[in-house]
Scaffold this motif. Sequence first.
Motif, PDB file in Angstrom:
ATOM      1  N   UNK B  79      44.095  35.419  49.593  1.00 45.23           N
ATOM      2  CA  UNK B  79      43.097  34.991  50.563  1.00 45.23           C
ATOM      3  C   UNK B  79      41.876  35.888  50.624  1.00 45.23           C
ATOM      4  N   UNK B  80      41.996  37.127  50.146  1.00 44.63           N
ATOM      5  CA  UNK B  80      40.878  38.070  50.218  1.00 44.63           C
ATOM      6  C   UNK B  80      39.886  37.901  49.069  1.00 44.63           C
ATOM      7  N   UNK B  81      40.296  37.209  48.022  1.00 45.30           N
ATOM      8  CA  UNK B  81      39.489  37.202  46.793  1.00 45.30           C
ATOM      9  C   UNK B  81      38.180  36.450  46.944  1.00 45.30           C
ATOM     10  N   UNK B  86      35.182  40.553  44.340  1.00 43.36           N
ATOM     11  CA  UNK B  86      36.624  40.755  44.315  1.00 43.36           C
ATOM     12  C   UNK B  86      37.235  40.612  45.694  1.00 43.36           C
ATOM     13  N   UNK B  87      38.362  41.295  45.912  1.00 37.85           N
ATOM     14  CA  UNK B  87      39.076  41.161  47.185  1.00 37.85           C
ATOM     15  C   UNK B  87      38.327  41.879  48.295  1.00 37.85           C
ATOM     16  N   UNK B 279      30.756  43.311  34.155  1.00 35.98           N
ATOM     17  CA  UNK B 279      30.561  42.324  35.217  1.00 35.98           C
ATOM     18  C   UNK B 279      30.792  42.899  36.607  1.00 35.98           C
ATOM     19  N   UNK B 280      31.352  44.092  36.641  1.00 36.72           N
ATOM     20  CA  UNK B 280      31.832  44.615  37.918  1.00 36.72           C
ATOM     21  C   UNK B 280      30.912  45.708  38.441  1.00 36.72           C
ATOM     22  N   UNK B 281      30.241  45.462  39.564  1.00 34.48           N
ATOM     23  CA  UNK B 281      29.384  46.523  40.118  1.00 34.48           C
ATOM     24  C   UNK B 281      29.985  47.125  41.387  1.00 34.48           C
ATOM     25  N   UNK B 282      31.127  46.575  41.851  1.00 36.16           N
ATOM     26  CA  UNK B 282      31.666  47.096  43.121  1.00 36.16           C
ATOM     27  C   UNK B 282      33.087  47.642  42.995  1.00 36.16           C
ATOM     28  N   UNK B 283      33.496  47.955  41.786  1.00 40.65           N
ATOM     29  CA  UNK B 283      34.844  48.512  41.562  1.00 40.65           C
ATOM     30  C   UNK B 283      35.910  47.612  42.194  1.00 40.65           C
ATOM     31  N   UNK B 284      36.002  46.414  41.643  1.00 38.90           N
ATOM     32  CA  UNK B 284      36.846  45.373  42.246  1.00 38.90           C
ATOM     33  C   UNK B 284      38.343  45.689  42.211  1.00 38.90           C
ATOM     34  N   UNK B 285      38.747  46.621  41.346  1.00 40.17           N
ATOM     35  CA  UNK B 285      40.192  46.865  41.215  1.00 40.17           C
ATOM     36  C   UNK B 285      40.650  48.130  41.938  1.00 40.17           C
ATOM     37  N   UNK B 308      31.168  49.984  52.434  1.00 41.82           N
ATOM     38  CA  UNK B 308      32.556  50.162  52.007  1.00 41.82           C
ATOM     39  C   UNK B 308      33.275  48.808  52.029  1.00 41.82           C
ATOM     40  N   UNK B 309      33.969  48.492  50.946  1.00 43.94           N
ATOM     41  CA  UNK B 309      34.792  47.280  50.925  1.00 43.94           C
ATOM     42  C   UNK B 309      36.249  47.729  50.938  1.00 43.94           C
ATOM     43  N   UNK B 310      36.985  47.247  51.896  1.00 42.85           N
ATOM     44  CA  UNK B 310      38.425  47.540  51.915  1.00 42.85           C
ATOM     45  C   UNK B 310      39.115  46.376  51.232  1.00 42.85           C
ATOM     46  N   UNK B 311      39.929  46.689  50.225  1.00 42.74           N
ATOM     47  CA  UNK B 311      40.464  45.607  49.390  1.00 42.74           C
ATOM     48  C   UNK B 311      41.974  45.397  49.552  1.00 42.74           C
TER      49      UNK B 311
END
Lengths: 646, 382
Positions: B79-81, B86-87, B279-285, B308-311
Amino acid sequence: MSKLLSPARTQVLFMGNEAIARGALEAGLNVAAGYPGTPSSEIIESLAHVARERKLYVEWSTNEKVALEVAAAASFAGLRSMCVMKQNGVNVASDFLLHLTASGTRGGLVLVTCEDPGALSSVNEGESRYFARMLEIPLLEPSSFQEAKDLTKWAFELSEAIGNVVMLRSVTRMSHASGNVICGKLPAKSRRAKFDYDGPVMDSRTGPMISTPVVAKHTLHQKKLKGVEVLFEKSPFNRYAGPAKPQLLIITSSVCFLYSQEAIKMLGLHKKVGILKLGCTWPLPPALLKKHLLKTDKILIVEEVLSFLEENVKVLAAGMLKQMGSKIFYGKIDGSLPSVGELNPDIVAAALGKIMKVKRKSLPADYTRKLQKAAALVPVREQTFCAGCPHRASFWNIHNAIALDGRKGFVCGDIGCYSMAALSPATGYHTMPTLHSMGSGTGLASGFAKLAAFGFDKPILTVCGDSTFYHAVIPALINAQHNRADITFIVLDNAGTAMTGFQPHPGLPTSALKETVPAVDIAAICAAIGAKVMISDPFDLETTSKILTSFLEDKGSVKVLILRQACALSPEKKGKKKFNVKVNDALCLGESCGCNRLCTRIFRCPALIWDRIKKKALVDEVICAGCGVCASICPQKAILKTEATV
Amino acid sequence: MTTPIKTVISQKILKKEVLEGDLCTGCGACVGLCPYQVIYHDRTVQLHTCDLENGKCYDFCPRTSTDLNELRNMLFDAGDLTPETGAVKGYYFSRATDRQLREDAQHGGTVTALMELALFEGLIDSAIVSARDQEFVQNGVVVKDEAALRKNAGSKFTVSPTVAAFNRLAATKEAGKIGVVATPCQALALAKMKLKAVKEDRGKIDQLKLVIGLYCGWAFAAQKFKELMGQNDIELESIAGMDIPAGKNSLEIYTGNGTKSFPLSDAQACIRSACNYCLDSTAEYADISVGAARFGDSWEEMRHWNQMIVRTGKGRNLIELAIKRGVLEVRNAPAESLRQLKNVAGEKKKEALKNIIRKSGSAKNLLYLDRHDPVVRRFLAK
């Protein structure tokens, strides 16, 4: 007492090179100089050994040209001297040789060249007999151990008789095999040196030793060579053996005489084939040749490397066509004998059998089968550096520096044990794609480094040995420095002329006569020409690698790295381990380690083996020289070294 | 007749596809696993040939093919994706409450504050961060205390083989719990390890307890950057920090002698080519991803804040703890900020895909990416 000083009339087992040395002693040799090179080195070594007793001056010179110059000085002063080298040494000496033969000599001067057909211990199959023809000097080729001694002794008399250099050619199988020799008398008196030069310019005994006036001196030189022909006509070193009217005449010299004799015996042709064995192969004595050529219409010339003898015989025969009629010649030119490589009795017998239409009695089938079976049991051995060889560590460092740099740099090679890096690429970790003569690696590097303007952007490295440095590298290095060649020049300093048996060189404080002499410092020479110089121990992988990578990044000038570590076989190291090295089974992860057998698959020291049962690395303690380098390469630190207690 | 099985040597394809294909990010995922691959300056070098098949070097590389969907499902709640970033469990502005830390670190000092907290609370035993030496060579270093963390705080702008440091640390048996500060490529490599590690290596990767990701648009190629500095007489040792201030279109270099500013185009000429295909600028993993805050009009105000993104749940727990312990000041970010971020991140994806197609010569060949991946499909130019 050295067997080289055995009393007259005793029979002694001499190596060919010892027989040559004995011959020189019997001739009253005073001075000997040379540069080490297989198969010639034992001559100077044997003479150095008896120098004190025989009041000789013996030296290892920096190179063959200098050796010949040292010998020539003695000759000019009326002494008997000898200069010794391997085949390619004659090329090095040839510039001086050309001028020396033009000026002439006084005391007997014999140039001994020991050649290596098949290049068993060389990177070329050089042939120096042509120098004798080109420079118009007599050439002698012994075909037995007794002759090696006797011809050498006579060579000095001949040299004095004609006032010029005499060349004596041996080959590996003559120099390094041994046979019985009956010794002659060693002279009691030694000569005194005296150099006169105030006499008339055309007087070779009292005038200046120069090659001018060139044409007048050349004329005199050729006249003397004509006199040599006359001496050669009656020489006991040229002999015929065989039937009075042979179906085939073999003309041969050197060890090829022994091969020919054996081939005739193998085929049972002694009633049909005769051999004219020549000890004096240039200039050929025409009357002698004519006498024997008239015996038959078929002639086989047996010799090693190039068709020197064959060409000379054919030229003479062409001149005598009217008296002799046409002949059929067999040899290298028509392909009866191979035009490259060493000969042996089997090869000669095959050629002889084909010409004479005789089949050699074949070996029993069982014998051949057993032979093949036994041959399959012999393990394949790759050419590689010895266990504990500093060159392995040096090339490991060099390879890594080139890989890290990433511009696909390469090493211009040179002559020494380190040539193995080119001859067996995995041994040098695929870094060294060129290999030529001594000193040429540096010259080539100097040239490659100037190709940047043509889009060539690779870092250029070159290696040379310590002895090679003095021999021929210095001019090339100065060239690189002066012309701003961006090269990384690495001296693999293993503290001696290791490949030929640890002869001293100018970098060491010891002479051929074991006297203490000034050592000439490589680092100081390099620094003096303005190069950046660093010294490192190749066994210290970390430091050496750091220096090398920084050198490759440091663009625009000559950088010198001297890698100092004595040869594993050097007398001071041999049999003494610095470290006890072993693999800790608990630490070695074997095939589950990500290392994929770096130690045995890539590093490949012969002392490291893969235990196929345990599937782990193992140190063969018998072969291990205890250098400890492998302990630095194991990523698991599973190879342990502990200081060996003596 | 049987067809001979074609042996695929991992190191060889890695060399062909990634190193020679200009895709290597210099993350260090293939380094520290064996004696064959090393990092020299910011380049991955294969020292000797390795003939192993199915090597970890190939498996862990963030620029070899991966089932990214599988990876997302493994790490995040479905649900976060979001396709762009990313999440996203939560999106905030934050800064360290410690003023000195904010001065020392980049922007709000959030990353350093979180790592300090994780170490202090025993959530991790070691933190792996990027460090730079005098020669401007970057390396991953293991730190265990606050002082060391603070010493290495601040954005570096050149790549660091951080994952190699993780590989080396994880290989030692007493590594304990490890936290890593990672760029997007490094975070992807660490995620791939979790997915691909073979049974015997499970224990190593299971030591990874926390990944704090860094937003990243690109990194400099060290050599080109050094040349740029050289041309402008800036001593590398004198560089105390760098930034790309919002809305200024320039790169600022902070040195002992003051600030030097370069047009962004000059700086972009030094970008490592591999970054053009990312493709990743926000460190999706990562568990938490942190970047410079972009809000309001005042850069002077913004520059001391992070976004800050909390994943992941783990990330959420750490933020809650940070608030509870008072080390982090956290604000809810307006929806407009997230929308802007998604927009920028989406553009980066589109641009990278265009570059990939230009490189491969075909829209059907997306190099390390799968054209059927839902995120990839979404941003492929129609």
